[in-house]
Design a protein around this motif. Structure first.
Motif, mmCIF file in Angstrom:
data_model
loop_
_atom_site.group_PDB
_atom_site.id
_atom_site.type_symbol
_atom_site.label_atom_id
_atom_site.label_comp_id
_atom_site.label_asym_id
_atom_site.label_seq_id
_atom_site.Cartn_x
_atom_site.Cartn_y
_atom_site.Cartn_z
ATOM 1 N N ARG A 1 4.694 -3.560 3.930
ATOM 2 C CA ARG A 1 3.783 -2.405 4.176
ATOM 3 C C ARG A 1 2.846 -2.705 5.199
ATOM 4 N NH1 ARG A 1 4.188 2.009 0.766
ATOM 5 N NH2 ARG A 1 1.861 2.417 1.190
ATOM 6 N N ALA A 2 2.535 -1.723 6.098
ATOM 7 C CA ALA A 2 1.416 -1.831 6.924
ATOM 8 C C ALA A 2 0.243 -1.264 6.650
ATOM 9 C CB ALA A 2 1.850 -1.023 8.049
ATOM 10 N N TRP A 3 -0.865 -1.994 7.015
ATOM 11 C CA TRP A 3 -2.195 -1.595 6.373
ATOM 12 C C TRP A 3 -3.165 -1.783 7.487
ATOM 13 C CZ3 TRP A 3 -5.410 -6.595 5.048
ATOM 14 C CH2 TRP A 3 -6.427 -6.093 4.378
ATOM 15 N N TYR B 1 3.580 -7.148 0.519
ATOM 16 C CA TYR B 1 2.835 -7.591 1.731
ATOM 17 C C TYR B 1 2.256 -6.639 2.468
ATOM 18 C CZ TYR B 1 4.949 -12.368 1.248
ATOM 19 O OH TYR B 1 5.476 -13.970 0.638
ATOM 20 N N PHE B 2 1.220 -6.806 2.685
ATOM 21 C CA PHE B 2 0.524 -5.653 3.263
ATOM 22 C C PHE B 2 -0.251 -6.210 4.599
ATOM 23 C CE2 PHE B 2 -0.174 -4.667 -1.091
ATOM 24 C CZ PHE B 2 -0.076 -3.315 -0.903
ATOM 25 N N HIS B 3 0.682 -5.864 5.881
ATOM 26 C CA HIS B 3 0.442 -6.537 7.082
ATOM 27 C C HIS B 3 -0.608 -5.635 7.809
ATOM 28 C CE1 HIS B 3 3.995 -8.980 6.808
ATOM 29 N NE2 HIS B 3 4.594 -7.795 6.112
ATOM 30 N N LEU B 4 -1.791 -6.563 8.445
ATOM 31 C CA LEU B 4 -2.709 -5.777 9.082
ATOM 32 C C LEU B 4 -2.444 -5.295 10.442
ATOM 33 C CD1 LEU B 4 -5.772 -5.153 9.143
ATOM 34 C CD2 LEU B 4 -6.247 -7.307 10.252
ATOM 35 N N VAL B 5 -2.528 -4.024 10.765
ATOM 36 C CA VAL B 5 -2.124 -3.496 12.140
ATOM 37 C C VAL B 5 -3.267 -2.852 12.691
ATOM 38 C CG1 VAL B 5 0.515 -3.387 11.540
ATOM 39 C CG2 VAL B 5 -1.188 -1.214 10.928
ATOM 40 N N ASP B 6 -3.226 -2.497 13.959
ATOM 41 C CA ASP B 6 -4.195 -2.135 14.632
ATOM 42 C C ASP B 6 -3.807 -0.216 14.573
ATOM 43 O OD1 ASP B 6 -6.255 -0.994 16.313
ATOM 44 O OD2 ASP B 6 -5.392 -1.786 18.078
ATOM 45 N N GLY B 7 -4.416 0.409 13.561
ATOM 46 C CA GLY B 7 -4.390 1.751 13.569
ATOM 47 C C GLY B 7 -2.922 2.333 13.337
#
Length: 634
Positions: free
Chosen positions: A77-79, A292-298
């Protein structure tokens, strides 16, 4: 037999039926577990699965095309960082009672498998499943509920004031422990909000990220940090220990956060070995090993991952405007797209402030002819096509069709685009049209609408640009001012905004937080000062008009009944009154939320009305999502 007795009888009958069914299931079922947990059992690190489950586990029943799953895999997932808590919080919905998957059904069992009211509706007895355990193996008991109440909800160093669902007539509830699994909640009068607001919406583990509500907390772990329970405790230490990102905090959810530190680019949640739910075949859930939560920019970062095929399944922050791009890349990314209608009655919504400080504007905004005129001056069909790709529905009703409170015949009342009718209604409202085509007040003073907005969502900004154009064309001078949310929200709540804007969510179960139906509190921007008056019991704010006061009285009646049929009747009365009077001016609603789903990711419903109140996708039971090829997905 009285209605209350009949209702109580039905609840007891349903609970007994569920209990007997669960008992038979528990007696006859051989439970299975994930291979990674079986290895720990073999190594002596965990007790057998049957000892980790409660006596009557919660059973996730399959619906529609769902299937029994297989174990393994990593859900990607994106976070968007620490403030994006619900990227995690929405997939771990495990309250005391649960919202149903079908919105027309009643509240369902959760951690509590039985509940019943006394005859006069003032006492609610909850029975929690025997043998529940926290993720560290410690027993879950009603002491964890009492700890939440005494150490958190009634401690003003942590909670400023007791939540409204736990106060009746200004009196806080009282708790009586019956045994380790049973507790009675006692109220000063009938409490119609306890089951829905208190236990289905707010009934999760405290604090649920930044929401700061809940109904239970792990006493055995947290008491060491609380200054009232430990000489070495402090409120700062308690807050840090209780917060959801603390990897040491025990949980009751399918997954717990196991890897997180400030500044991380990857947060990991792992399966809870003591999770209390199983599938129909007795397989302990969840199926998926890790998230898994992948850190993204906005939001742009979320959609970059989604379009590239790097998300296993996600609805959060998936952009409708990017939907055509998703479709173009679906085959290459090995995913498909769903479109879930949102429980947003209207995306771009406007409120004329009927408690505005200027008496001239206040009188105008309280005039239904004016509000109708401004509604008929909006071309909703064009708005839908230009801003929402034709995917929304032009409408003015304040709830969505899946809500029990929905009334079909008022779906788009006063919503037709009709500039000529708008002119007639503006004249009826006492406005005078000048030679330049613009209207003024009867005394000749200028009429200028200032529409304020928070610059949070592009679709609202685009909608307001078109709406202001149409209002100017019909002769009502309109200007739009946009500002940051931290500036806008305090202004709106303080009664300083003339015409406020936001989205009308909460369209599925509106009585949980009826801010868009009538002046409920300072967030009800159709009249914040009146809402403050209602919230404070008349201690502050301003007394509302008679028609608004009448709906407040209806909601007071709603709160004082536990009979679902009567609550639905009252809800429909409130929705009809609010919609017909255009206290909330809707435009285009039911705009779908795109969902990206990998082709091997299973049990995601195609038909679902998304809403944050029901913690979408939480009511879909994410614990039974799975990959067809299990461990191959890492």
């Amino acid at each position: 037999m009285s209605h209350k007795r009949l209702f109580t009888f039905i609840l007891i009958a349903l609970a007994v039926t569920a209990l007997l069914s669960s008992a038979v299931f528990a007696q006859d079922t051989v439970y299975n577990e994930a291979p990674m947990l079986a290895e720990r059992v073999a190594a002596g690190e965990l007790p057998p699965v049957a000892e980790r489950l409660p006596v009557t586990p919660g059973v996730v029943n399959l619906v529609e095309e769902e299937t029994i799953g297989v174990y393994g895999g990593v859900w990607h997932r994106a976070w968007r960082g620490v403030n994006d808590f619900h990227a995690f919080g929405r997939i771990v919905y495990d309250p005391v009672l649960r919202w149903p998957r079908n919105p027309s059904d009643p509240v369902q069992p959760g951690l509590a498998d039985e509940w019943s009211w006394n005859e006069d509706g003032t006492e609610l007895t909850l029975h929690f499943r025997e043998g529940l355990r926290w993720s560290d193996g410690a027993p879950f008991t009603v002491d964890d509920v009492i700890f939440w109440w005494e150490a958190i909800e009634t401690d003003t160093n942590i909670t400023a004031s007791i939540h409204g669902e736990w106060r009746v007539g200004g009196e806080p509830m009282q708790l009586e422990k019956i045994d380790d699994n049973t507790i009675t909640l006692k109220f000063a009068a009938v409490n119609g909000l306890a089951e829905t607001v208190g236990l289905a919406f707010h009934g999760s583990q405290w604090p649920l990220g930044f929401e700061r509500f809940g109904f239970y907390a792990p006493k055995h772990y947290l008491e060491q940090f609380h200054p009232a329970y430990s000489t070495t405790g402090s409120y700062e230490a308690f807050e840090a220990a209780a917060f959801d990102y603390n990897v040491d905090r025990p949980v009751m959810t399918a997954w717990k956060i196991a890897q997180y530190e400030e500044g991380t680019t990857l947060m990991v949640a792992e399966r809870n070995p003591y999770y209390w739910r199983v599938d129909e075949a007795g397989n302990q859930l969840p199926y998926i090993d890790e998230v898994y939560f992948h850190l993204v920019d906005g939001a742009s970062g979320v959609n970059t991952m989604g379009i590239a095929g790097d998300l296993s399944m996600q609805a959060r922050a998936i952009s409708l405007t990017q939907y055509p791009v998703y479709q173009e890349n679906a085959e290459a990314g090995n995913y498909h797209m769903l479109l879930w209608p949102q429980a947003t009655a209207s995306n771009a919504t406007l409120w004329f402030n009927q408690s505005y400080g200027d008496p001239q504007y206040r009188a105008l905004f309280q005039n239904l002819s004016f509000r109708r005129a401004m509604s008929h001056a909006i071309d909703r069909d064009t708005l839908n096509q230009l801003v929402f790709l034709g995917q929304g529905v032009p409408r003015t009703e304040t709830v969505v069709p899946d809500s029990p409170c929905y009334i079909p015949e008022i779906e788009n009342i006063h919503g037709e685009y009709d500039p000529e009718l708008a002119h007639q209604l503006l004249a009826e409202a006492g406005l005078v049209r000048g030679a330049d085509g613009f209207y003024s007040f009867a005394d000749g003073s200028e009429l200028l609408l200032i529409v304020e907005s928070s610059d949070t969502e592009a679709t609202i900004a685009d909608s307001l640009e078109l709406i202001s154009q149409w209002w100017n064309e019909v002769g009502v001078r309109t200007e739009v001012e946009s500002m940051t949310r931290d500036v806008y929200w305090p202004r709106a709540g303080a009664n300083e905004v003339m015409v406020a804007t936001w989205t009308t969510d909460r369209g599925l179960v509106p009585m949980v937080d009826p801010v868009y139906q009538f002046p409920f509190d300072e967030r009800s921007w159709m009249a914040p000062a009146f809402g403050t008056w209602y919230k404070s019991g008349g201690a502050s704010g301003e007394e509302p008009t008679a028609e608004l006061r009448a709906v407040m009285d209806l909601y007071d009646e709603y709160k004082l009944t536990i009979e679902p049929a009567r609550q639905t009747e009252i809800c429909q009365q409130i929705v009809r009154t609010s919609t017909e009077n255009l206290w909330t001016l809707g435009t285009v609603g039911l705009v779908p939320n795109p969902v990206v789903v990998k082709n091997n990711f299973m049990n995601v419903s195609e038909n679902h009305t998304a809403d944050w109140i029901i913690m979408t996708p939480g009511t879909m039971d994410p614990a039974h999502f799975y990959f067809t090829d299990g461990d191959a997905n890492q």
